[in-house]
Design a protein around this motif. Sequence first.
Motif, PDB file in Angstrom:
ATOM      1  N   THR A  84       2.414 -19.574   4.005  1.00  0.00           N
ATOM      2  CA  THR A  84       1.616 -18.499   3.491  1.00  0.00           C
ATOM      3  C   THR A  84       1.784 -17.092   4.178  1.00  0.00           C
ATOM      4  OG1 THR A  84      -0.207 -19.079   5.099  1.00  0.00           O
ATOM      5  CG2 THR A  84      -0.154 -19.994   2.852  1.00  0.00           C
ATOM      6  N   ARG A 127       3.167 -13.519   3.007  1.00  0.00           N
ATOM      7  CA  ARG A 127       2.434 -12.490   2.887  1.00  0.00           C
ATOM      8  C   ARG A 127       2.923 -11.248   3.776  1.00  0.00           C
ATOM      9  NH1 ARG A 127      -1.482 -11.711  -0.739  1.00  0.00           N
ATOM     10  NH2 ARG A 127      -2.831 -13.524  -1.122  1.00  0.00           N
ATOM     11  N   ALA A 149      -1.455 -18.762  -4.070  1.00  0.00           N
ATOM     12  CA  ALA A 149      -3.063 -18.321  -4.493  1.00  0.00           C
ATOM     13  C   ALA A 149      -3.614 -19.742  -4.543  1.00  0.00           C
ATOM     14  CB  ALA A 149      -3.027 -18.066  -6.050  1.00  0.00           C
ATOM     15  N   GLU A 203      -4.099 -20.857  -0.049  1.00  0.00           N
ATOM     16  CA  GLU A 203      -4.808 -20.163   0.909  1.00  0.00           C
ATOM     17  C   GLU A 203      -5.976 -20.339   0.850  1.00  0.00           C
ATOM     18  OE1 GLU A 203      -2.442 -15.810   1.892  1.00  0.00           O
ATOM     19  OE2 GLU A 203      -3.628 -16.145  -0.104  1.00  0.00           O
ATOM     20  N   PRO A 204      -6.838 -20.567  -0.105  1.00  0.00           N
ATOM     21  CA  PRO A 204      -8.287 -21.289  -0.216  1.00  0.00           C
ATOM     22  C   PRO A 204      -8.299 -22.707   0.441  1.00  0.00           C
ATOM     23  CG  PRO A 204      -7.768 -20.295  -2.270  1.00  0.00           C
ATOM     24  CD  PRO A 204      -6.513 -20.362  -1.523  1.00  0.00           C
ATOM     25  N   ARG A 221      -8.572 -12.529   7.385  1.00  0.00           N
ATOM     26  CA  ARG A 221      -8.019 -11.190   6.633  1.00  0.00           C
ATOM     27  C   ARG A 221      -9.126 -10.408   6.290  1.00  0.00           C
ATOM     28  NH1 ARG A 221      -2.848 -11.379   4.503  1.00  0.00           N
ATOM     29  NH2 ARG A 221      -3.569 -10.285   2.718  1.00  0.00           N
ATOM     30  N   VAL A 254      -9.270 -10.665  -4.098  1.00  0.00           N
ATOM     31  CA  VAL A 254      -9.076 -11.715  -4.491  1.00  0.00           C
ATOM     32  C   VAL A 254      -7.330 -12.070  -4.432  1.00  0.00           C
ATOM     33  CG1 VAL A 254      -9.139 -13.602  -6.385  1.00  0.00           C
ATOM     34  CG2 VAL A 254     -11.224 -12.270  -5.829  1.00  0.00           C
ATOM     35  N   LYS A 255      -6.713 -11.157  -4.887  1.00  0.00           N
ATOM     36  CA  LYS A 255      -5.327 -11.161  -5.153  1.00  0.00           C
ATOM     37  C   LYS A 255      -4.640 -11.201  -3.643  1.00  0.00           C
ATOM     38  CE  LYS A 255      -1.276  -9.063  -7.055  1.00  0.00           C
ATOM     39  NZ  LYS A 255      -1.053  -7.895  -7.949  1.00  0.00           N
ATOM     40  N   GLU A 256      -5.258 -10.215  -2.888  1.00  0.00           N
ATOM     41  CA  GLU A 256      -4.746 -10.207  -1.374  1.00  0.00           C
ATOM     42  C   GLU A 256      -5.109 -11.004  -0.568  1.00  0.00           C
ATOM     43  OE1 GLU A 256      -2.409  -7.791  -0.877  1.00  0.00           O
ATOM     44  OE2 GLU A 256      -2.241  -7.124  -2.950  1.00  0.00           O
ATOM     45  N   ALA A 257      -6.188 -11.954  -0.875  1.00  0.00           N
ATOM     46  CA  ALA A 257      -6.808 -13.139  -0.118  1.00  0.00           C
ATOM     47  C   ALA A 257      -7.615 -12.385   0.945  1.00  0.00           C
ATOM     48  CB  ALA A 257      -5.627 -13.872   0.436  1.00  0.00           C
ATOM     49  N   ASP A 300     -10.941 -11.965   3.119  1.00  0.00           N
ATOM     50  CA  ASP A 300     -12.004 -12.733   3.252  1.00  0.00           C
ATOM     51  C   ASP A 300     -13.019 -11.919   3.160  1.00  0.00           C
ATOM     52  OD1 ASP A 300     -10.696 -15.436   3.729  1.00  0.00           O
ATOM     53  OD2 ASP A 300      -9.987 -14.531   5.442  1.00  0.00           O
ATOM     54  N   ARG A 332     -13.589 -16.427  -3.763  1.00  0.00           N
ATOM     55  CA  ARG A 332     -13.301 -16.818  -2.223  1.00  0.00           C
ATOM     56  C   ARG A 332     -14.548 -17.320  -1.537  1.00  0.00           C
ATOM     57  NH1 ARG A 332      -8.387 -16.209  -0.854  1.00  0.00           N
ATOM     58  NH2 ARG A 332      -9.006 -16.212   1.664  1.00  0.00           N
TER      59      ARG A 332
END
Length: 295
Positions: free
Chosen positions: A11, A15, A67, A70-71, A94, A134-137, A139, A274
């Motif tokens: 990940t 990123r 995608a 990461e969660p 993040r 959401v796309k960029e994760a 938080d 998320r």
Amino acid sequence: MKDILTLRLYTRVARLGSFSAAARESGLAQSQVSRMIAELEASLGARLLSRTTRAVVPTEAGLEFLARMEPILAAVDDAENSVRETGELRGLLRIGMPSTMGIRVVIPRLAAFTERHPQLHLELMLEDQWQDMVKEAVDVGIRVGHLPDLAGTARQIGTMHRVIVASPAYLARHGTPTLPSDLAHHRIVGGPAGAQVSSWQFERDGNVSSINLNPQFSTNDTAGALAAAAGGLGIVSTTSWASALERASGDLVQLLPEWKMADLPVHAYFPLGRTTRMAARAFADFLATTLGSDA
């Protein structure tokens, strides 16, 4: 645990777009990181990363894997943090926030938070434009001003006072406004603090004055708007914190201080899709305390 480490490394490579950057971040050799990712791809039977001499980017399969993974890794972090008796947080957090706010307001106040959680890695994404969180994760996003109608949850953690400022050189050429109505005859710099409105509103002793905006120069970046005002391009509406350095140095002068402008709310925004993480909530709590003490 080796499998978890490999997934975390993937990940970060995806990123950061770099094996070497992920290796430096994790304290491993670049060759070791590259080998572990290659073994992961072999075990999955799928190519996750496209490698060129200039960049490392996820493939379509790699984006899908990122995608979904990461969660899961965030949930692992939260599970470990929930039972850690010291209360110390670990993992990756993040955070998205406007550039000028991050540089001038948040980062100078972060030492106490990082000392409390030395094993928590903070990744700040500084951008004045709203990210696809959401796309960029992301938080937690920190935003100034009224939030658009977005899917997610938000918590107000503070307020910022609005001011209007101009450079001494500009005022020497064009005069100093003494009433809000005088602004109609001045050059206006449009910036993010006034991006969602078509006028500036002022209040004094119960009297409200509204001035229509007609910027001759506009930018979507707060630092750019401040630079434009300091360079003599006109009068700008900004926040007291954003302009503190320029006002202290004398590069910018506050105008109409006896007239109050509406405060701007500061929100911590948690995106739908998320899980609101322990670290994200702790960071919002910290900012609420430190921003409140400086308001």
